[in-house]
Design an enzyme around this catalytic site. Structure first.
Site, PDB file in Angstrom:
ATOM      1  N   ASP A 111       0.854  -1.206   0.000  1.00  0.00           N
ATOM      2  CA  ASP A 111       0.000   0.000   0.000  1.00  0.00           C
ATOM      3  C   ASP A 111       0.881   1.245   0.000  1.00  0.00           C
ATOM      4  O   ASP A 111       2.084   1.155   0.171  1.00  0.00           O
ATOM      5  CB  ASP A 111      -0.881   0.002   1.260  1.00  0.00           C
ATOM      6  CG  ASP A 111      -0.029  -0.109   2.522  1.00  0.00           C
ATOM      7  OD1 ASP A 111       0.177  -1.229   2.987  1.00  0.00           O
ATOM      8  OD2 ASP A 111       0.482   0.912   3.011  1.00  0.00           O
ATOM      9  N   ASP A 121       0.545   3.673   2.297  1.00  0.00           N
ATOM     10  CA  ASP A 121       0.343   4.268   3.614  1.00  0.00           C
ATOM     11  C   ASP A 121      -0.731   5.360   3.494  1.00  0.00           C
ATOM     12  O   ASP A 121      -1.818   5.056   2.997  1.00  0.00           O
ATOM     13  CB  ASP A 121       1.688   4.784   4.172  1.00  0.00           C
ATOM     14  CG  ASP A 121       1.667   4.886   5.689  1.00  0.00           C
ATOM     15  OD1 ASP A 121       1.008   4.071   6.332  1.00  0.00           O
ATOM     16  OD2 ASP A 121       2.316   5.798   6.231  1.00  0.00           O
TER      17      ASP A 121
HETATM   18  N1  ADE Z   1       2.360  -3.033   6.871  1.00  0.00           N
HETATM   19  C1  ADE Z   1       1.819  -2.976   5.631  1.00  0.00           C
HETATM   20  N2  ADE Z   1       1.468  -1.706   5.310  1.00  0.00           N
HETATM   21  C2  ADE Z   1       1.795  -0.942   6.375  1.00  0.00           C
HETATM   22  C3  ADE Z   1       1.684   0.445   6.657  1.00  0.00           C
HETATM   23  N3  ADE Z   1       1.171   1.301   5.789  1.00  0.00           N
HETATM   24  N4  ADE Z   1       2.133   0.876   7.878  1.00  0.00           N
HETATM   25  C4  ADE Z   1       2.663   0.010   8.754  1.00  0.00           C
HETATM   26  N5  ADE Z   1       2.781  -1.301   8.545  1.00  0.00           N
HETATM   27  C5  ADE Z   1       2.362  -1.778   7.360  1.00  0.00           C
END
Ligand code: ADE
Length: 274
Positions: A212, A214
Site C-alpha cells: 500500500d 500508507d
Molecule cells: N504493513 C503494511 N502496510 C503498512 C503500513 N502502511 N504501515 C505500517 N505497517 C504496514
C-alpha cells in the site's frame, strides 16, 4: 552446514516444495517462539519455517516474542534467517506489488526487548553494544537480489524501513515525517527482528512486499487492513520464490568466511563478560 530459518512463512504451504516436514515445539531462555518450528528441506537444503505472528496470526507486532523466535532458530542450528514482511510505501517509485530487499531501518518502536544481553537466566553474559551498520547481511541480501532479478520480478535493491510500534497505522503527519526522514517503507516488525538476528551472530536479510501507499498521498484513501491482506495474498508467492531461490544461492556458496565475521563482530561488542 547451512540451515536457513525462514520467518514469515506464508507462501510455503506446498508440501512438495517443503520436503520432509516435521513440526518441532521448542522453548528458549526467553520464552516460547510464536509457534512450532517446521523443519524440512527446500530442494535438499535444510530449512526451518516460523510464522512470525503465529500460524493463527494471534500475536500483534508489539506482542511477538522476537527474542524467542530468533533464539529458537539459532538453537536448532540455523546459520541464516531470511524473512518476508508486508510494508507500506513512502515513495512513489516503490509501488504496491514491488519487492524490496531491505538494507536499513529507522526505529520508531518502544518497549520491545531488543537485546539478549539483559542477564536473563540461560542467556548470554555481559553487555552488548553492537554496531548497526550494515544492519542486514550483505551476502544474504545479494542472494535475494540475484533471486529477484533472475525471476524477473519488479524489485528494488535497497530500501530503508521505518518501523512503527503499531498496532495502529501512521497519521498523515507521521507518514509525511517518515518520508522527510528518508524512509522508503513503513512496517511494524523489522525492529527488533533484524537487531536480534545480528546480535545472535546470524546472517539475516528480509524481502519486503509493498502492499500500500500508507496515507501520505493527497486525495487518496488511507491504508486499510483489507488492502494489506489482499495485496499480500496476491503477491506473497513472489516473496516466497525469492526466498526459495536465495536458499539455493546461499547453500551453493563455498566462501563462508562472512558467517564467522558476523560472530566476531558480536564477540567484539560485548563488555563485562563475567
Ligand atoms: N504493513 C503494511 N502496510 C503498512 C503500513 N502502511 N504501515 C505500517 N505497517 C504496514
Amino acid at each position: 552446514m547451512t540451515q536457513i530459518g525462514i520467518i514469515g512463512g506464508s507462501g510455503f504451504d506446498d508440501p512438495t516444495l517443503f520436503e520432509n516436514q516435521v513440526e518441532r515445539e521448542v522453548t528458549t531462555p526467553f520464552g516460547k517462539p510464536s509457534d512450532v518450528l517446521i523443519e524440512g528441506q527446500i530442494k535438499g537444503v535444510p530449512c526451518v519455517l516460523l510464522a512470525r505472528h503465529g500460524r493463527k496470526h494471534q500475536f500483534q507486532p508489539s506482542d511477538v516474542n522476537y527474542r524467542a523466535n530468533i533464539w529458537a532458530l539459532k538453537q536448532v542450528g540455523c546459520t541464516h534467517i531470511l524473512a518476508t514482511t508486508a510494508t507500506g510505501s513512502l515513495v512513489e517509485e516503490y509501488k504496491p506489488g514491488d519487492l524490496v530487499i531491505l538494507n536499513d531501518f529507522i526505529d520508531r518502536t518502544w518497549g520491545r526487548k531488543c537485546t539478549f544481553y539483559d542477564r536473563t537466566e540461560g542467556g548470554p553474559k555481559g553487555v552488548c553494544h553492537l554496531p548497526m551498520h550494515p544492519a542486514f547481511c550483505e551476502r544474504a541480501r545479494n542472494a535475494m537480489i540475484t533471486a529477484a532479478r533472475t525471476r524477473g520480478y519488479r524489485y528494488h535493491e535497497t530500501g530503508t524501513a521505518v518501523v512503527i510500534q503499531g498496532p495502529r497505522f501512521s497519521s498523515r503527519a507521521e507518514s509525511l515525517m517518515h518520508r522527510q526522514w528518508g524512509g522508503h517503507l513503513v512496517n511494524m516488525t523489522t525492529v527488533p527482528e533484524v537487531v536480534l538476528a545480528k546480535e545472535a551472530g546470524l546472517s539475516y536479510a528480509a524481502v519486503a512486499l509493498v502492499t500500500d501507499y500508507d496515507c501520505w498521498r493527497e486525495n487518496e484513501t488511507s491504508v486499510s487492513v483489507s488492502e494489506v491482506l489482499a495485496m499480500f495474498a496476491k503477491n506473497v508467492k513472489k516473496a516466497a520464490d525469492v526466498i526459495i531461490d536465495a536458499v539455493q544461492v546461499l547453500a551453493a556458496e563455498t566462501d563462508r568466511q562472512y558467517l564467522s565475521a558476523h560472530q566476531e563482530q558480536v564477540s567484539s561488542a560485548i563488555m563485562l563478560k563475567e
